[in-house]
Design a protein around this motif. Sequence first.
Motif, PDB file in Angstrom:
ATOM      1  N   GLU A  68      20.072  -9.916-113.280  1.00 40.85           N
ATOM      2  CA  GLU A  68      20.205 -10.431-114.647  1.00 40.85           C
ATOM      3  C   GLU A  68      19.157 -11.500-114.934  1.00 40.85           C
ATOM      4  N   ARG A  69      18.923 -12.373-113.974  1.00 44.11           N
ATOM      5  CA  ARG A  69      17.901 -13.416-114.169  1.00 44.11           C
ATOM      6  C   ARG A  69      16.516 -12.807-114.321  1.00 44.11           C
ATOM      7  N   PHE A  70      16.249 -11.753-113.546  1.00 44.39           N
ATOM      8  CA  PHE A  70      14.952 -11.074-113.652  1.00 44.39           C
ATOM      9  C   PHE A  70      14.826 -10.379-115.010  1.00 44.39           C
ATOM     10  N   ARG A  72      16.261 -11.275-117.794  1.00 43.63           N
ATOM     11  CA  ARG A  72      16.097 -12.268-118.851  1.00 43.63           C
ATOM     12  C   ARG A  72      14.733 -12.946-118.794  1.00 43.63           C
ATOM     13  N   GLY A  73      13.993 -12.724-117.734  1.00 43.20           N
ATOM     14  CA  GLY A  73      12.665 -13.333-117.620  1.00 43.20           C
ATOM     15  C   GLY A  73      12.689 -14.721-117.018  1.00 43.20           C
ATOM     16  N   GLU A  74      13.773 -15.117-116.389  1.00 46.85           N
ATOM     17  CA  GLU A  74      13.844 -16.444-115.776  1.00 46.85           C
ATOM     18  C   GLU A  74      13.008 -16.510-114.505  1.00 46.85           C
ATOM     19  N   ILE A  75      12.871 -15.382-113.825  1.00 47.50           N
ATOM     20  CA  ILE A  75      12.040 -15.327-112.618  1.00 47.50           C
ATOM     21  C   ILE A  75      11.101 -14.145-112.747  1.00 47.50           C
ATOM     22  N   ASN A  76       9.961 -14.236-112.041  1.00 44.75           N
ATOM     23  CA  ASN A  76       9.010 -13.120-112.095  1.00 44.75           C
ATOM     24  C   ASN A  76       9.332 -12.099-111.012  1.00 44.75           C
ATOM     25  N   GLU A  79       9.176 -13.385-107.303  1.00 42.52           N
ATOM     26  CA  GLU A  79      10.343 -14.210-106.960  1.00 42.52           C
ATOM     27  C   GLU A  79      11.584 -13.330-106.805  1.00 42.52           C
ATOM     28  N   TYR A  80      11.705 -12.325-107.666  1.00 45.33           N
ATOM     29  CA  TYR A  80      12.855 -11.408-107.595  1.00 45.33           C
ATOM     30  C   TYR A  80      12.860 -10.673-106.265  1.00 45.33           C
TER      31      TYR A  80
END
Length: 95
Positions: A68-70, A72-76, A79-80
């Motif tokens: 979900e964080r990936f 939403r663009g919170e991590i690249n 990092e994912y």
Amino acid sequence: MMFWYDHDVSGWGWFGMSVGMVLFWALVITALVLVFRAANRPHDHTPTPTPTPTPTPTPPTPEQILGERFARGEINEEEYQRRLNALRPGPLAKS
């Protein structure tokens, strides 16, 4: 001469008795109908069905949160992938 034993009912007497008899039987029938309806009415104290418990939602897994964080663009992507490899069991992958 007075007729002491002459108790005949006049026309109005017959009319009054007839109306009285009809009203009496109407009252008796109405009372019976009301008692019958009251006896067959559903009771107010019927138990209500208990609702089935709703299943508690399962918390999301760490991999779902990471996805979900990936999304939403919170991590690249780098990092994912790094965090995804850290979460998965097995030999450590070198990046």
